[in-house]
Write an enzyme that holds these catalytic residues in place. Structure first.
Site, mmCIF file in Angstrom:
data_model
loop_
_atom_site.group_PDB
_atom_site.id
_atom_site.type_symbol
_atom_site.label_atom_id
_atom_site.label_comp_id
_atom_site.label_asym_id
_atom_site.label_seq_id
_atom_site.Cartn_x
_atom_site.Cartn_y
_atom_site.Cartn_z
ATOM 1 N N LYS A 102 0.839 -1.209 0.000
ATOM 2 C CA LYS A 102 0.000 0.000 0.000
ATOM 3 C C LYS A 102 0.868 1.251 0.000
ATOM 4 O O LYS A 102 0.626 2.195 -0.755
ATOM 5 C CB LYS A 102 -0.912 -0.030 1.233
ATOM 6 C CG LYS A 102 -1.504 1.323 1.598
ATOM 7 C CD LYS A 102 -2.302 1.287 2.880
ATOM 8 C CE LYS A 102 -1.545 1.462 4.159
ATOM 9 N NZ LYS A 102 -1.162 2.823 4.530
ATOM 10 N N ASN A 103 1.892 1.258 0.856
ATOM 11 C CA ASN A 103 2.676 2.490 1.024
ATOM 12 C C ASN A 103 3.672 2.743 -0.111
ATOM 13 O O ASN A 103 4.320 3.786 -0.147
ATOM 14 C CB ASN A 103 3.395 2.496 2.379
ATOM 15 C CG ASN A 103 2.408 2.689 3.513
ATOM 16 O OD1 ASN A 103 1.249 3.018 3.269
ATOM 17 N ND2 ASN A 103 2.850 2.488 4.747
ATOM 18 N N CYS A 107 -4.146 12.821 14.022
ATOM 19 C CA CYS A 107 -4.770 11.543 13.684
ATOM 20 C C CYS A 107 -4.572 10.577 14.831
ATOM 21 O O CYS A 107 -3.930 10.907 15.819
ATOM 22 C CB CYS A 107 -4.231 10.987 12.374
ATOM 23 S SG CYS A 107 -2.832 9.905 12.510
ATOM 24 N N ARG A 147 1.277 14.184 13.318
ATOM 25 C CA ARG A 147 1.580 14.018 11.891
ATOM 26 C C ARG A 147 1.521 15.323 11.081
ATOM 27 O O ARG A 147 0.731 15.459 10.140
ATOM 28 C CB ARG A 147 0.693 12.939 11.277
ATOM 29 C CG ARG A 147 0.876 11.625 11.987
ATOM 30 C CD ARG A 147 0.181 10.492 11.345
ATOM 31 N NE ARG A 147 0.878 9.986 10.177
ATOM 32 C CZ ARG A 147 0.417 9.016 9.412
ATOM 33 N NH1 ARG A 147 -0.731 8.465 9.690
ATOM 34 N NH2 ARG A 147 1.098 8.589 8.377
ATOM 35 N N ASP A 182 5.230 0.426 12.024
ATOM 36 C CA ASP A 182 4.006 -0.221 11.530
ATOM 37 C C ASP A 182 3.887 -1.679 11.974
ATOM 38 O O ASP A 182 2.871 -2.323 11.706
ATOM 39 C CB ASP A 182 3.938 -0.138 9.993
ATOM 40 C CG ASP A 182 3.690 1.281 9.512
ATOM 41 O OD1 ASP A 182 3.292 2.132 10.331
ATOM 42 O OD2 ASP A 182 3.916 1.550 8.313
ATOM 43 N N ARG A 211 -8.490 -0.600 5.190
ATOM 44 C CA ARG A 211 -7.685 0.478 4.597
ATOM 45 C C ARG A 211 -6.384 -0.072 4.012
ATOM 46 O O ARG A 211 -5.871 0.465 3.039
ATOM 47 C CB ARG A 211 -7.308 1.517 5.666
ATOM 48 C CG ARG A 211 -8.405 2.463 6.017
ATOM 49 C CD ARG A 211 -7.847 3.545 6.903
ATOM 50 N NE ARG A 211 -6.696 4.157 6.272
ATOM 51 C CZ ARG A 211 -5.792 4.906 6.888
ATOM 52 N NH1 ARG A 211 -5.917 5.149 8.175
ATOM 53 N NH2 ARG A 211 -4.781 5.426 6.247
HETATM 54 N N1 EPU Z 1 6.959 14.492 10.699
HETATM 55 C C1 EPU Z 1 7.084 15.825 10.979
HETATM 56 N N2 EPU Z 1 6.904 16.716 9.946
HETATM 57 C C2 EPU Z 1 6.622 16.328 8.679
HETATM 58 C C3 EPU Z 1 6.513 14.956 8.409
HETATM 59 C C4 EPU Z 1 6.687 14.056 9.444
HETATM 60 O O1 EPU Z 1 7.335 16.216 12.110
HETATM 61 O O2 EPU Z 1 6.484 17.193 7.813
HETATM 62 C C5 EPU Z 1 7.136 13.521 11.794
HETATM 63 C C6 EPU Z 1 5.875 12.702 12.053
HETATM 64 O O3 EPU Z 1 4.985 13.381 12.903
HETATM 65 C C7 EPU Z 1 6.440 11.448 12.668
HETATM 66 C C8 EPU Z 1 7.765 11.283 11.933
HETATM 67 O O4 EPU Z 1 8.077 12.551 11.388
HETATM 68 O O5 EPU Z 1 6.674 11.647 14.017
HETATM 69 C C9 EPU Z 1 7.754 10.274 10.814
HETATM 70 O O6 EPU Z 1 6.649 10.510 9.972
HETATM 71 P P1 EPU Z 1 6.674 10.171 8.419
HETATM 72 O O7 EPU Z 1 6.523 11.443 7.654
HETATM 73 O O8 EPU Z 1 7.843 9.317 8.099
HETATM 74 O O9 EPU Z 1 5.349 9.336 8.277
HETATM 75 P P2 EPU Z 1 4.434 9.329 7.008
HETATM 76 O O10 EPU Z 1 5.282 9.525 5.814
HETATM 77 O O11 EPU Z 1 3.271 10.226 7.210
HETATM 78 C C10 EPU Z 1 4.645 6.796 6.436
HETATM 79 C C11 EPU Z 1 3.702 5.644 6.295
HETATM 80 C C12 EPU Z 1 3.173 5.271 7.665
HETATM 81 C C13 EPU Z 1 4.358 4.888 8.541
HETATM 82 C C14 EPU Z 1 5.350 6.048 8.599
HETATM 83 C C15 EPU Z 1 6.618 5.720 9.373
HETATM 84 C C16 EPU Z 1 2.794 5.989 4.096
HETATM 85 C C17 EPU Z 1 1.636 6.332 3.242
HETATM 86 N N3 EPU Z 1 2.613 6.037 5.416
HETATM 87 O O12 EPU Z 1 3.887 7.848 7.009
HETATM 88 O O13 EPU Z 1 2.339 4.130 7.474
HETATM 89 O O14 EPU Z 1 3.922 4.588 9.838
HETATM 90 O O15 EPU Z 1 5.734 6.433 7.274
HETATM 91 O O16 EPU Z 1 7.250 4.628 8.825
HETATM 92 O O17 EPU Z 1 3.860 5.666 3.573
HETATM 93 C C18 EPU Z 1 0.559 2.686 7.958
HETATM 94 O O18 EPU Z 1 0.747 2.143 6.855
HETATM 95 O O19 EPU Z 1 -0.187 2.190 8.829
HETATM 96 C C19 EPU Z 1 1.235 3.939 8.259
HETATM 97 C C20 EPU Z 1 0.815 4.746 9.233
#
Ligand code: EPU
Length: 484
Positions: A72-73, A170, A175, A358, A450
């Site tokens: 998915k990701n 969320c 996030r 995850d 999801r």
């Molecule tokens: N963060 C910030 N600022 C930003 C972006 C992120 O502070 O602009 C922080 C977040 O709050 C968090 C950390 O950085 O504390 C890491 O967040 P990241 O941006 O890596 O998460 P994401 O890209 O929103 C993806 C996956 C998530 C997975 C995380 C961590 C996708 C679509 N989602 O989320 O997947 O948990 O990376 O590996 O790729 C899931 O599939 O259940 C899921 C939540």
């Protein structure tokens, strides 16, 4: 009303009809509802509290094989990448999960044509963004799926502007998307924030030097897509090294991008003026694979998880070996055989290649059955222990102290009525139910849908006693005039 069978629907033909229907029903009920359109043309609505549940009877070991779906990701950013070109992008091994449907609806709302394969090819989708008209991701979509923010970078790069809702908080933490925004500014975009939306514009993005303050997966992906069409070279440091980032770069390079270093902390991108269509196969879902691996270890089964990439599961497999699980790895499968007692082992989540956040919830379920005490530390998200309370209701001994959960293991679990709160928390409850005594009823399984493709059917095929209820609706609901 014209009905288009789900597997043959093309985005422009089918989605607006269903979304109109949803709007009408939502207006009427002012309740979260799910609409089902039957093949005879009638429509029914189901209030959220009547949504599907899983009924699980614990005690069976998982046996045989389970085949893993596409990630998915990895699929979500790949679909967003189609925005970068006016030619068709063909994606294979797309999982049939709700987040993918949400992204499809998002692209269609922008004017993209999204065609689904059907029959044997139903995991293929062809996206053509030739006639994009509306560079906007509305709150209604972003709030249900944060990954919608992945369209921000591609939209500014291709159309010169984007309007994307801020995601807000969320279930698993705040996030924010500040790092996406800061990076786009570094590439020359002008950003305004108004009425809960980010409005970004740039005549043409230009290459820049981005150093991420914190590692972000979708942030790295979003900016990599933006920089692919920027003028000049971009250097990105402290990037996410997840396999999904490398998979996206592989697709972009097939489209004509010039990206080096994806999968490492430093990525170099030489911007090009135009990208073309491409065909790409999405990597297997390492989190789905890991969920089945843990379920097999927990139930004392003998299960082969097929169609996966074991190299993406290294941190998990090492941890399981520490817990006393017998793991054997083939080129694209992992066999788990567990006849022994599980031993407790502490675990901390980290960015890839560390132990994935995850998989934290599923690992916690395993820890409830291991001998000894496991300290589990969540380092990525601040609020990702919602499953702990539900596991306690099933008999687990877990104390949460800030970002640590202390699990005293080897406590028998008993079936209970439990609530799913987010995608991975729900997975942890499903696997807890597989070892609980008696029957567990899991409510709100739309969270699982999801990101897991037909999880109940896959588990049932491997000897689990699990069924979905709520699919057969007791009676035809009244649909307001003008809606159906
Ligand atoms: N963060 C910030 N600022 C930003 C972006 C992120 O502070 O602009 C922080 C977040 O709050 C968090 C950390 O950085 O504390 C890491 O967040 P990241 O941006 O890596 O998460 P994401 O890209 O929103 C993806 C996956 C998530 C997975 C995380 C961590 C996708 C679509 N989602 O989320 O997947 O948990 O990376 O590996 O790729 C899931 O599939 O259940 C899921 C939540």
């Amino acid at each position: 009303m014209k009905i288009v069978p789900k597997h043959r629907a093309t985005g422009s033909a089918a989605v607006p009809a269903v979304s109109n229907l949803l709007k009408g029903v939502n207006d009427l009920k002012k309740l979260p509802v799910r609409v089902k359109v039957r093949f005879d043309g009638s429509a029914v609505y189901v209030p959220e509290n009547l949504m599907d549940k899983f009924v699980v009877r614990g005690g069976n070991p998982l046996l045989g094989n389970i085949r893993v779906s596409g990630a998915k990701n990895a699929a979500l950013p790949a679909m967003a990448a189609a925005i970068l070109t006016d030619e068709p992008v063909v994606l294979e091994n797309i999982p049939d999960v709700r987040d993918i449907q949400t992204e499809r609806n998002l692209l269609v709302s922008m004017g993209a044509e999204v065609e689904l394969g059907y029959g044997k090819a139903h995991h293929r989708t062809t996206i053509c963004c030739r006639d994009l008209v509306n560079p906007e991701a509305a709150y209604e979509l972003v709030k249900t799926m944060r990954a919608s923010t992945l369209v921000l970078g591609p939209l500014v790069a291709r159309m010169g502007r984007a309007r994307v809702s801020l995601p807000g908080g969320c279930a698993i933490g705040a996030r924010p998307i500040d790092l996406h925004i800061k990076g786009l500014e570094q590439l020359g975009a002008t950003i305004r924030q108004e009425h809960g939306y980010i409005e970004a514009s740039a005549e043409r993005l230009r290459g820049g030097h981005i150093v991420f303050d914190k590692i972000t997966v979708t942030g790295t992906e979003d900016l990599m897509m933006a920089a692919a069409l920027a003028q000049g070279e971009t250097l990105m440091e402290n990037c996410a090294r997840e396999p999904e980032v490398a998979d996206l770069a592989a697709l972009l390079n097939k489209m004509g991008a010039r990206i080096e270093g994806a999968g490492t902390a430093t990525i170099r991108i030489k911007g090009v003026t135009k990208l073309s269509g491409a065909r790409h196969r999405i990597i297997p879902d390492r989190i789905e694979a890991g969920t089945f691996v843990i379920a097999a270890a927990l139930t004392g089964g003998d299960l082969t998880v097929t169609n996966c990439d074991p190299s993406h599961l290294s941190a998990l497999l090492q941890k399981l070996q520490e817990c006393g699980v017998t793991v054997s790895v083939q080129r694209d499968s992992v066999r788990i055989k567990n006849g022994h007692r599980l031993k407790a082992a502490g675990m901390s989540t980290e960015e890839y290649p560390g132990f994935p956040t995850d998989m934290q919830a599923q690992y916690m379920t395993l820890a409830t059955q291991a001998e000894g005490t496991s300290v589990i530390t969540e380092n990525i998200f601040e609020n990702r222990f919602m499953h702990a309370q539900e596991l306690v209701r099933m008999g687990a001994n877990i104390k949460v102290e800030g970002s640590r959960a202390i699990v005293r293991g080897h406590t028998p679990l008993s079936g209970a009525a439990v609530q799913c709160s987010d995608l991975r928390a729900s997975a942890s409850l499903v696997i807890a139910a597989l070892v609980a005594e008696g029957e567990t009823i899991l409510d709100r399984v739309y969270h699982i849908d999801r990101g897991y493709e037909r999880i109940e059917e896959k588990l049932k095929g491997a000897n689990a006693q699990i069924r979905r209820i709520g699919e057969i609706l007791p009676k035809r609901a009244q649909v307001p005039a003008g809606v159906a």
